[in-house]
Design a protein around this motif. Structure first.
Motif, mmCIF file in Angstrom:
data_model
loop_
_atom_site.group_PDB
_atom_site.id
_atom_site.type_symbol
_atom_site.label_atom_id
_atom_site.label_comp_id
_atom_site.label_asym_id
_atom_site.label_seq_id
_atom_site.Cartn_x
_atom_site.Cartn_y
_atom_site.Cartn_z
ATOM 1 N N HIS A 129 36.977 40.244 41.893
ATOM 2 C CA HIS A 129 37.657 41.289 42.663
ATOM 3 C C HIS A 129 36.625 42.241 43.270
ATOM 4 O O HIS A 129 36.753 42.652 44.427
ATOM 5 C CB HIS A 129 38.609 42.047 41.742
ATOM 6 C CG HIS A 129 39.389 43.123 42.425
ATOM 7 N ND1 HIS A 129 40.345 42.867 43.391
ATOM 8 C CD2 HIS A 129 39.360 44.471 42.293
ATOM 9 C CE1 HIS A 129 40.867 43.994 43.816
ATOM 10 N NE2 HIS A 129 40.284 44.989 43.166
ATOM 11 N N TYR A 189 47.554 40.762 38.978
ATOM 12 C CA TYR A 189 47.076 41.120 40.320
ATOM 13 C C TYR A 189 46.057 40.098 40.809
ATOM 14 O O TYR A 189 46.116 39.624 41.954
ATOM 15 C CB TYR A 189 46.480 42.522 40.252
ATOM 16 C CG TYR A 189 45.964 43.088 41.557
ATOM 17 C CD1 TYR A 189 46.626 42.905 42.758
ATOM 18 C CD2 TYR A 189 44.793 43.856 41.569
ATOM 19 C CE1 TYR A 189 46.153 43.458 43.941
ATOM 20 C CE2 TYR A 189 44.309 44.416 42.741
ATOM 21 C CZ TYR A 189 44.995 44.206 43.920
ATOM 22 O OH TYR A 189 44.509 44.756 45.091
ATOM 23 N N ARG A 244 51.467 42.932 43.383
ATOM 24 C CA ARG A 244 50.625 43.840 44.170
ATOM 25 C C ARG A 244 50.665 45.255 43.600
ATOM 26 O O ARG A 244 50.306 46.212 44.257
ATOM 27 C CB ARG A 244 51.117 43.867 45.620
ATOM 28 C CG ARG A 244 50.984 42.555 46.353
ATOM 29 C CD ARG A 244 49.559 42.226 46.698
ATOM 30 N NE ARG A 244 48.991 43.208 47.603
ATOM 31 C CZ ARG A 244 47.693 43.311 47.880
ATOM 32 N NH1 ARG A 244 46.831 42.517 47.282
ATOM 33 N NH2 ARG A 244 47.260 44.218 48.730
ATOM 34 N N ALA A 302 47.690 47.413 43.844
ATOM 35 C CA ALA A 302 47.382 47.853 45.202
ATOM 36 C C ALA A 302 47.961 49.241 45.452
ATOM 37 O O ALA A 302 47.403 50.039 46.213
ATOM 38 C CB ALA A 302 47.929 46.855 46.219
ATOM 39 N N GLU A 337 45.578 51.783 44.154
ATOM 40 C CA GLU A 337 44.447 51.938 45.075
ATOM 41 C C GLU A 337 44.824 52.846 46.238
ATOM 42 O O GLU A 337 43.992 53.619 46.732
ATOM 43 C CB GLU A 337 43.989 50.570 45.570
ATOM 44 C CG GLU A 337 43.357 49.722 44.462
ATOM 45 C CD GLU A 337 43.090 48.293 44.901
ATOM 46 O OE1 GLU A 337 43.443 47.943 46.044
ATOM 47 O OE2 GLU A 337 42.532 47.524 44.091
ATOM 48 N N GLN A 338 46.081 52.786 46.654
ATOM 49 C CA GLN A 338 46.533 53.654 47.733
ATOM 50 C C GLN A 338 46.518 55.118 47.312
ATOM 51 O O GLN A 338 46.246 56.003 48.120
ATOM 52 C CB GLN A 338 47.935 53.250 48.167
ATOM 53 C CG GLN A 338 47.995 51.910 48.885
ATOM 54 C CD GLN A 338 49.405 51.488 49.215
ATOM 55 O OE1 GLN A 338 50.356 52.258 49.067
ATOM 56 N NE2 GLN A 338 49.578 50.243 49.650
ATOM 57 N N CYS A 396 39.959 51.377 43.513
ATOM 58 C CA CYS A 396 39.867 50.014 43.001
ATOM 59 C C CYS A 396 40.743 49.866 41.764
ATOM 60 O O CYS A 396 40.548 50.596 40.781
ATOM 61 C CB CYS A 396 38.412 49.678 42.673
ATOM 62 S SG CYS A 396 38.197 48.082 41.864
ATOM 63 N N GLY A 397 41.686 48.932 41.803
ATOM 64 C CA GLY A 397 42.558 48.703 40.665
ATOM 65 C C GLY A 397 41.804 48.284 39.424
ATOM 66 O O GLY A 397 42.197 48.615 38.296
#
Length: 223
Positions: A19, A94, A100, A103, A106-107, A144-145
């Motif tokens: 990742h 993920y 997701r 994700a 991360e947002q 970053c997840g």
């Protein structure tokens, strides 16, 4: 925190490197903008990046320690342990492409990142270690997840110092993948981004998260 937690986060960083390479491979590849791929530049960049992880671990470890001090410790520690392992389970899914959900986390970090990202442009192209090191410090805050999953474990560390050390262990786990991505560029990045490699890494992280969750729930039943 048991010593196994440090090894676990190191392995999460190592396995999650597929990742990392996907998110940061372009950054390390652009360090010298087509110039010679000098080991010193990549070491300086990664040192800055790992130190940022350590600082983030100090912050969340202190937050977790403060929360534990204001509560009955065992119930809250169990909640944090369950939360940390749920994050690892989510990370595994993920990476397997089954969800997701990370994700979205991360947002959440994008607001801070929009303020930090422009600062990095002044250090590109990085021709010296004194440009690569601060670049790494800044890019260590890239949403970053994988990092957020590790921070969930640091949150329950019980102290700022242990939270920081846990994140340093995680950062060291990510080092081999990103060093190779920077020095070998496309060849290595193509390898680790293969679906089979990414799926294997995701499965192993998922298995570890489920194992940790099983242990946490078992501990909850005995208390």
């Amino acid at each position: 925190m048991p010593d196994s937690a440090f090894l676990a986060l190191f392995l999460v960083g190592l396995l999650g490197g597929t990742h990392c390479v996907g998110m940061c491979g372009g950054i390390v590849g652009a360090l010298s903008m087509g110039g010679p791929q000098r080991l010193s530049l990549h070491l300086a960049y990664n040192l800055g990046r790992i130190l940022s992880y350590g600082l983030a671990g100090l912050l969340v470890g202190a937050l977790g320690a403060g929360s534990l001090a204001l509560s009955e410790q065992l119930p809250l520690r169990l909640v944090l342990l369950i939360f940390a392992n749920l994050m690892l389970v989510a990370l595994g899914f993920y990476m397997l492409g089954a969800t997701r959900v990370l994700a979205l986390t991360e947002q959440w970090g994008q607001r801070l990142w929009r303020r930090i990202q422009p600062l990095g442009k002044r250090f590109l192209p990085a021709r010296t270690v004194w440009q690569a090191f601060p670049l790494g410090l800044l890019w260590g805050w890239l949403p970053c997840g994988l990092v957020y999953s590790a921070l969930a474990t640091a949150l329950g560390a019980g102290s700022a110092l242990e939270g920081g050390l846990l994140m340093l262990a995680f950062g060291l786990g990510t080092l081999p993948n990103l060093l190779l991505a920077g020095l070998l560029l496309a060849r290595f990045r193509t390898l680790v981004q293969k679906p089979l490699v990414r799926a294997l890494a995701g499965f192993l992280i998922l298995a570890y998260g489920l194992y940790g969750l099983y242990g946490a729930l078992g501990l909850a039943r005995t208390n």
